[in-house]
Design a protein around this motif. Structure first.
Motif, mmCIF file in Angstrom:
data_model
loop_
_atom_site.group_PDB
_atom_site.id
_atom_site.type_symbol
_atom_site.label_atom_id
_atom_site.label_comp_id
_atom_site.label_asym_id
_atom_site.label_seq_id
_atom_site.Cartn_x
_atom_site.Cartn_y
_atom_site.Cartn_z
ATOM 1 N N ARG A 117 44.839 58.276 28.538
ATOM 2 C CA ARG A 117 44.541 56.841 28.267
ATOM 3 C C ARG A 117 43.571 56.430 29.129
ATOM 4 O O ARG A 117 43.438 56.328 30.350
ATOM 5 C CB ARG A 117 45.760 56.082 28.757
ATOM 6 N N GLY A 119 41.343 53.421 31.100
ATOM 7 C CA GLY A 119 41.757 52.102 31.656
ATOM 8 C C GLY A 119 41.096 51.839 32.712
ATOM 9 O O GLY A 119 39.833 52.117 33.184
ATOM 10 N N MET A 125 45.103 53.968 32.923
ATOM 11 C CA MET A 125 45.564 52.845 32.186
ATOM 12 C C MET A 125 46.335 52.024 33.435
ATOM 13 O O MET A 125 47.049 52.790 34.370
ATOM 14 C CB MET A 125 46.593 53.050 31.177
#
Length: 327
Positions: A117, A119, A125
């Motif tokens: 992820r 981020g 993230m």
């Protein structure tokens, strides 16, 4: 002769006794499915057990998460969940760049539920579940947060906490230390060791073969089945963030009965956080370039000079009018 033998034997025993607590605390078994070791490439451009994200580039000697270029994010993530209860990850890395006084932003080691992820928290993230160990190189907050940079810290999150960049995460960190690992010519290492609900973070940045303690935190509960990863980010400031090797070990304690329990559904938690530090807002950078500042300075001087000249002329005219009244 016998005395010399006895003296040598005593010396060997004393040296062995000195290293026993650290070396023989547990058996260590290398877990190849959680390790990234040269040569990296498998078939084609793939690397066994690992995925790559963002601006990451794989070479024969290192995995570059970000180049010394602004606004990049990159990460490397293990494809296999870690199901061992106790583990140690030894990360060999290199952070280097052209910046002398200003550089950034840094990299982070992750053990989290949701990998892959991108981020805003050093390339991964926010509001994550698990553990992050952050190596922050952005040095603009030194005076405000009372520590130098680069700075190594850790945070445990159950998905509800926000990493606050403005405070360098100091209101949620478990511990931290200053570590001057940037632009070093020899190998640099970060060790993250988790055993019996104790998290120990160490560094090796002096060219030797030993680690120096950064911080140790007890009462850290981490589940099994999460994923290892390393991410990095650059913003207005930049650096090369290179991963050279990731070695993961299964730790088996030598002493004490271990209670077998299912930790796959455990919620990440920590008993203690460091006390929050006072936050001082950083001065906002000026939007004016050097040439604009010079132009404004010239205009200001010209304006003041013009006002002085005009004032002088008006004063002279007034004196002339007063003189004419007497004739």
């Amino acid at each position: 002769m016998a005395f010399n033998f006895f003296l040598s034997l005593t010396l060997v025993i004393s040296l062995s006794t000195e290293v026993l607590p650290e070396v023989l605390e547990s058996h260590e078994y290398l877990k190849r499915e959680h390790s990234l070791i040269r040569p990296y490439l498998g078939t084609g451009t793939s690397v066994p057990y690992w995925d790559f994200l963002g601006n990451t580039m794989v070479t024969s000697n290192f995995v570059r998460l970000t180049a010394d270029v602004q606004s990049q994010k990159g990460a490397v993530w293990n494809k296999v969940p870690c199901n061992v209860r106790y583990w140690e990850v030894q990360l060999q890395f290199k952070v280097h760049g052209s910046g002398k006084d200003l550089f950034g932003d840094g990299f982070a080691f992750w053990y989290v539920k949701d990998p892959m992820r991108l981020g805003d928290v050093f390339g991964s993230m926010d509001y994550f579940n698990g553990l992050v160990v952050i190596a922050d190189t952005y040095s603009n907050h030194n005076a405000a947060h009372k520590h130098g940079h680069p700075y190594v810290s850790a945070m445990v999150n159950n998905g509800t906490l926000h990493y606050d960049h403005d405070r360098d995460g100091t209101h949620t960190q478990l511990g931290g230390c200053v570590s001057k690992f940037r632009n070093i010519n020899f190998d640099t290492y970060l060790s993250i060791r988790y055993i019996r609900d104790t998290l120990e973070v160490r560094t090796s940045i002096d060219g030797g073969q030993t680690y120096t303690g950064c911080f140790t935190v007890v009462g850290v509960a981490l589940p099994t089945g999460y994923y290892f990863g390393v991410s990095a980010v650059t913003g207005d400031l930049s650096d090369n963030h290179d991963v050279i090797a990731i070695k993961t070990y299964d730790l088996v304690p030598l002493e004490g009965a271990e209670v077998l329990e299912d930790r796959s559904h455990l919620v990440p938690s920590a008993l203690n956080f460091e006390a929050p530090r006072d936050h001082v807002d950083d001065p906002k950078p000026s939007m004016l370039t050097g040439w604009k500042k010079i132009a404004l300075l010239v205009i200001g001087i010209a304006g003041i000079s013009g006002a002085v000249i005009i004032g002088g002329l008006m004063y002279a005219k007034q004196k002339e009018n007063q003189r004419k009244r007497f004739y």
